[in-house]
Design an enzyme around this catalytic site. Structure first.
Site, PDB file in Angstrom:
ATOM      1  N   ASP A  35      -2.876   9.659   6.489  1.00 10.17           N
ATOM      2  CA  ASP A  35      -1.521   9.202   6.448  1.00 10.17           C
ATOM      3  C   ASP A  35      -0.742   9.923   7.379  1.00 10.17           C
ATOM      4  O   ASP A  35      -0.897  10.967   8.059  1.00 10.17           O
ATOM      5  CB  ASP A  35      -0.793   9.563   5.083  1.00 10.17           C
ATOM      6  CG  ASP A  35       0.632   8.891   4.907  1.00 10.17           C
ATOM      7  OD1 ASP A  35       0.629   7.819   5.648  1.00 10.17           O
ATOM      8  OD2 ASP A  35       1.511   9.335   4.341  1.00 10.17           O
ATOM      9  N   ASN A  84      -0.361  -2.508   2.232  1.00 13.39           N
ATOM     10  CA  ASN A  84      -0.274  -2.540   3.520  1.00 13.39           C
ATOM     11  C   ASN A  84      -0.708  -4.012   4.018  1.00 13.39           C
ATOM     12  O   ASN A  84       0.118  -4.479   4.972  1.00 13.39           O
ATOM     13  CB  ASN A  84      -1.473  -1.500   4.219  1.00 13.39           C
ATOM     14  CG  ASN A  84      -0.805  -0.085   3.742  1.00 13.39           C
ATOM     15  OD1 ASN A  84      -1.713   0.552   3.646  1.00 13.39           O
ATOM     16  ND2 ASN A  84       0.443   0.050   3.760  1.00 13.39           N
TER      17      ASN A  84
END
Length: 260
Positions: A35, A84
């Protein structure tokens, strides 16, 4: 003047960490949420934060090398969630998929790669070219007598994985002529686990998430039930070997309870 000193201090500290880890128990399986790629790019002053995805994809190669050095034979990385794929800007998703095709899949396909590739997620939500590149890399690495196994979670959602596993189990039982009551009587955690994307692989001992976020975001919800969690404040492209060794040291210092 300061740079040589900083490098010397870094080497000294890294050597000290390495010595501390020498006699400590290492995880068999490490899972990582990669991330912070875009935030890292902004921090570094890039005009287009999407370039962080390239640096992040290239950094995976280096981190896998650290895992191999530590004798960690199973690694799972979270590249992109199903959300996503659905919710992010299409241009950004396209850029991320290109990085996965040209960096991750191609590098894993090299004969010099130590890693056998496994895939986890709803591959049907990926662009055709990305799906093809990953499946080709998976096929090319399958024939290797690999001691190291990398699972790429892409188009992934932990709740959807569990639903899919239960559905597959019920369909298989129905084909064999079992009744719903028969299935209910035999149903067990092991029976469901066999139909997960990661069926047959060990559950992760340690889950690392970079960027300072302290949540799982649907990652390996079933498999990580008894995992040790380590949250690191640095963004993924800036995740250093000393950060990795600190995570291993933190893991080794804990008393694992497995729910007890």
């Amino acid at each position: 003047m300061w740079q040589p000193l900083r490098r010397a201090l870094y080497r000294f500290y890294a050597g000290r960490l390495h010595a501390q880890l020498r006699d400590m128990a290492m995880p068999r399986h490490v899972a990582m949420v990669m991330d912070g790629n875009r935030r890292w790019a902004r921090q570094m002053g890039f005009d287009d934060p999407r370039i962080g995805h390239r640096y992040g994809a290239e950094h995976l190669d280096e981190v896998l090398g650290w895992c191999a050095e530590a004798g960690i034979r199973h690694v799972t990385v979270f590249l992109a969630s199903a959300d996503n794929m659905r919710k992010r800007d299409p241009d950004e998703v396209d850029h991320l998929m290109q990085m996965i095709e040209t960096v991750v899949a191609q590098r894993l396909s090299r004969q010099t790669s130590l890693w056998q590739l496994h895939l986890a997620g709803r591959l049907e939500v990926l662009p055709d070219s990305t799906r093809h590149a990953l499946k080709l890399a998976q096929e090319e690495t399958r024939s290797r007598n690999a001691e190291f196994h990398l699972t790429v979670a892409i188009g992934y959602d932990g709740r959807e994985e569990i639903v899919s596993a239960v559905r597959c189990l019920l369909e298989e039982e129905a084909r064999s002529g079992a009744t719903l009551d028969d299935v209910a009587q035999r149903l067990s955690a092991d029976a469901i686990a066999a139909y997960l994307y990661t069926g047959g692989q060990p559950d992760p001992d340690l889950v690392i998430r970079t960027s300072g976020e302290r949540r799982m975001s649907g990652f390996l919800l079933w498999q990580a039930a008894y995992s040790e969690l380590h949250f690191c404040d640095v963004y993924w492209p800036g995740f250093r070997k000393i950060d990795f060794m600190r995570a291993l040291r933190s893991y080794a210092s804990r008393q694992r309870r497995f729910g007890a």
